[in-house]
Design a protein around this motif. Structure first.
Motif, PDB file in Angstrom:
ATOM      1  N   GLN A   1       0.874  -1.174   0.000  1.00  0.00           N
ATOM      2  CA  GLN A   1       0.000   0.000   0.000  1.00  0.00           C
ATOM      3  C   GLN A   1       0.909   1.221   0.000  1.00  0.00           C
ATOM      4  N   PHE A   2       0.664   2.150  -0.911  1.00  0.00           N
ATOM      5  CA  PHE A   2       1.511   3.340  -0.939  1.00  0.00           C
ATOM      6  C   PHE A   2       0.674   4.581  -1.179  1.00  0.00           C
ATOM      7  N   ASP A   3       1.267   5.706  -0.829  1.00  0.00           N
ATOM      8  CA  ASP A   3       0.639   7.011  -1.021  1.00  0.00           C
ATOM      9  C   ASP A   3       1.093   7.535  -2.382  1.00  0.00           C
ATOM     10  N   PRO A   4       0.155   7.659  -3.343  1.00  0.00           N
ATOM     11  CA  PRO A   4       0.558   8.102  -4.686  1.00  0.00           C
ATOM     12  C   PRO A   4       1.208   9.494  -4.701  1.00  0.00           C
ATOM     13  N   ALA A   5       0.814  10.361  -3.776  1.00  0.00           N
ATOM     14  CA  ALA A   5       1.371  11.718  -3.750  1.00  0.00           C
ATOM     15  C   ALA A   5       2.841  11.713  -3.341  1.00  0.00           C
ATOM     16  N   THR A   6       3.179  10.942  -2.310  1.00  0.00           N
ATOM     17  CA  THR A   6       4.561  10.919  -1.816  1.00  0.00           C
ATOM     18  C   THR A   6       5.361   9.760  -2.387  1.00  0.00           C
ATOM     19  N   ARG A   7       4.648   8.799  -3.005  1.00  0.00           N
ATOM     20  CA  ARG A   7       5.265   7.611  -3.571  1.00  0.00           C
ATOM     21  C   ARG A   7       6.056   6.824  -2.516  1.00  0.00           C
ATOM     22  N   THR A   8       5.486   6.777  -1.310  1.00  0.00           N
ATOM     23  CA  THR A   8       6.088   6.029  -0.214  1.00  0.00           C
ATOM     24  C   THR A   8       5.043   5.081   0.372  1.00  0.00           C
ATOM     25  N   PRO A   9       5.494   3.984   0.991  1.00  0.00           N
ATOM     26  CA  PRO A   9       4.537   3.058   1.620  1.00  0.00           C
ATOM     27  C   PRO A   9       3.734   3.756   2.713  1.00  0.00           C
ATOM     28  N   LYS A  10       2.493   3.284   2.880  1.00  0.00           N
ATOM     29  CA  LYS A  10       1.664   3.805   3.964  1.00  0.00           C
ATOM     30  C   LYS A  10       0.939   2.622   4.596  1.00  0.00           C
ATOM     31  N   PRO A  11       0.506   2.780   5.838  1.00  0.00           N
ATOM     32  CA  PRO A  11      -0.180   1.664   6.508  1.00  0.00           C
ATOM     33  C   PRO A  11      -1.462   1.266   5.778  1.00  0.00           C
ATOM     34  N   ILE A  12      -1.729  -0.025   5.786  1.00  0.00           N
ATOM     35  CA  ILE A  12      -2.975  -0.525   5.212  1.00  0.00           C
ATOM     36  C   ILE A  12      -4.117  -0.077   6.107  1.00  0.00           C
ATOM     37  N   ASP A  13      -5.142   0.445   5.485  1.00  0.00           N
ATOM     38  CA  ASP A  13      -6.304   0.982   6.186  1.00  0.00           C
ATOM     39  C   ASP A  13      -6.911  -0.073   7.109  1.00  0.00           C
ATOM     40  N   ASP A  14      -7.256   0.311   8.331  1.00  0.00           N
ATOM     41  CA  ASP A  14      -7.842  -0.624   9.301  1.00  0.00           C
ATOM     42  C   ASP A  14      -9.166  -1.203   8.821  1.00  0.00           C
ATOM     43  N   ASP A  15      -9.953  -0.395   8.087  1.00  0.00           N
ATOM     44  CA  ASP A  15     -11.230  -0.894   7.572  1.00  0.00           C
ATOM     45  C   ASP A  15     -10.997  -2.009   6.556  1.00  0.00           C
ATOM     46  N   TRP A  16     -10.010  -1.823   5.668  1.00  0.00           N
ATOM     47  CA  TRP A  16      -9.668  -2.873   4.696  1.00  0.00           C
ATOM     48  C   TRP A  16      -9.222  -4.129   5.420  1.00  0.00           C
ATOM     49  N   ARG A  17      -8.365  -3.955   6.411  1.00  0.00           N
ATOM     50  CA  ARG A  17      -7.844  -5.081   7.186  1.00  0.00           C
ATOM     51  C   ARG A  17      -9.005  -5.863   7.807  1.00  0.00           C
ATOM     52  N   ARG A  18      -9.974  -5.126   8.375  1.00  0.00           N
ATOM     53  CA  ARG A  18     -11.137  -5.762   9.003  1.00  0.00           C
ATOM     54  C   ARG A  18     -11.999  -6.474   7.974  1.00  0.00           C
ATOM     55  N   ARG A  19     -12.293  -5.797   6.858  1.00  0.00           N
ATOM     56  CA  ARG A  19     -13.135  -6.396   5.814  1.00  0.00           C
ATOM     57  C   ARG A  19     -12.510  -7.663   5.240  1.00  0.00           C
ATOM     58  N   ILE A  20     -11.226  -7.598   4.964  1.00  0.00           N
ATOM     59  CA  ILE A  20     -10.541  -8.766   4.409  1.00  0.00           C
ATOM     60  C   ILE A  20     -10.518  -9.887   5.436  1.00  0.00           C
ATOM     61  N   GLY A  21     -10.189  -9.563   6.696  1.00  0.00           N
ATOM     62  CA  GLY A  21     -10.186 -10.578   7.749  1.00  0.00           C
ATOM     63  C   GLY A  21     -11.536 -11.217   7.953  1.00  0.00           C
ATOM     64  N   ASP A  22     -12.607 -10.409   7.899  1.00  0.00           N
ATOM     65  CA  ASP A  22     -13.966 -10.946   8.026  1.00  0.00           C
ATOM     66  C   ASP A  22     -14.271 -11.910   6.888  1.00  0.00           C
ATOM     67  N   PHE A  23     -13.904 -11.524   5.672  1.00  0.00           N
ATOM     68  CA  PHE A  23     -14.155 -12.400   4.519  1.00  0.00           C
ATOM     69  C   PHE A  23     -13.351 -13.695   4.640  1.00  0.00           C
ATOM     70  N   GLU A  24     -12.087 -13.569   5.023  1.00  0.00           N
ATOM     71  CA  GLU A  24     -11.210 -14.749   5.111  1.00  0.00           C
ATOM     72  C   GLU A  24     -11.536 -15.620   6.323  1.00  0.00           C
ATOM     73  N   GLY A  25     -12.256 -15.045   7.298  1.00  0.00           N
ATOM     74  CA  GLY A  25     -12.633 -15.833   8.473  1.00  0.00           C
ATOM     75  C   GLY A  25     -11.492 -16.028   9.459  1.00  0.00           C
ATOM     76  N   ARG A  26     -10.553 -15.076   9.437  1.00  0.00           N
ATOM     77  CA  ARG A  26      -9.428 -15.158  10.377  1.00  0.00           C
ATOM     78  C   ARG A  26      -8.851 -13.771  10.600  1.00  0.00           C
ATOM     79  N   THR A  27      -8.149 -13.606  11.695  1.00  0.00           N
ATOM     80  CA  THR A  27      -7.535 -12.324  12.010  1.00  0.00           C
ATOM     81  C   THR A  27      -6.295 -12.143  11.155  1.00  0.00           C
ATOM     82  N   LEU A  28      -6.220 -10.999  10.510  1.00  0.00           N
ATOM     83  CA  LEU A  28      -5.060 -10.702   9.672  1.00  0.00           C
ATOM     84  C   LEU A  28      -4.355  -9.522  10.288  1.00  0.00           C
TER      85      LEU A  28
END
Length: 147
Positions: A120-147
Motif C-alpha cells: 500500500q503506498f501514497d501516490p502523492a509521496t510515492r512512499t509506503p503507507k499503513p494498510i487501512d484498518d477498515d480494509w484489514r477488518r473487511r478482508i479478515g472478516d471475509f477470510e474468516g481469520r484475524t489478519l
C-alpha cells in the motif's frame, strides 16, 4: 516424481472464472506463461472489488505488486475450464501477501501457484503507507481469520 503443492494452511474462499483466449496459446498448444499471470490479475480485481462500494481502481487504492512468484505445475490446454482461487495469507503494516491458485474448474488440476507481495503506498509521496484498518477488518472478516 510429482510436484507436491504446498498447503497454504487456509481455505481459498474466493473463486474467479477466467476465459481462456485463442491468443493465450503458443505453438505447442498450451497457454503461454504470461497468460497465467493475466488470469491472476483478473482475479485480483474481482477479489478486491468485493470490499468496495464500486469498482476496484488499483491506482486510487495505491496498491502495487512488489513481488510475484509463480510455480508452473500443469499446462493449460484449450479444453481446460480455468478459474483462479484467491486469498490473503497475511497483512503486515503496509503490505499484504496474496496467494492464488490457477486451477481447472472444480479444482481437478492445479495449473500454477502464485504468491504476490503487494504494498500500500501514497501516490502523492510515492512512499509506503499503513494498510487501512477498515480494509484489514473487511478482508479478515471475509477470510474468516484475524489478519
Amino acid at each position: 516424481m510429482s510436484y507436491q503443492i504446498p498447503n497454504p494452511g487456509f481455505e481459498f474462499r474466493h473463486r474467479t472464472a477466467v476465459q481462456v483466449r485463442f491468443n493465450d496459446f503458443d505453438m505447442f498448444g498450451h497457454a503461454n506463461n504470461g497468460a497465467y499471470l493475466q488470469y491472476c490479475d483478473v482475479a485480483k480485481v474481482a477479489y478486491f472489488t468485493q470490499f468496495l462500494d464500486g469498482p476496484f481502481d488499483p491506482a486510487a487504492a495505491g496498491l502495487v505488486i512488489a513481488s510475484i512468484h509463480c510455480e508452473f505445475i500443469e499446462q493449460i490446454v484449450p479444453s481446460d475450464d480455468v478459474e483462479v482461487l484467491t486469498a490473503v495469507a497475511s497483512i503486515g503494516t503496509s503490505s499484504l501477501v496474496l496467494e492464488q491458485r490457477v486451477v481447472s474448474r472444480g479444482g481437478r488440476k492445479v495449473h500454477a501457484t502464485v504468491r504476490n507481495v503487494m504494498v500500500q503506498f501514497d501516490p502523492a509521496t510515492r512512499t509506503p503507507k499503513p494498510i487501512d484498518d477498515d480494509w484489514r477488518r473487511r478482508i479478515g472478516d471475509f477470510e474468516g481469520r484475524t489478519l
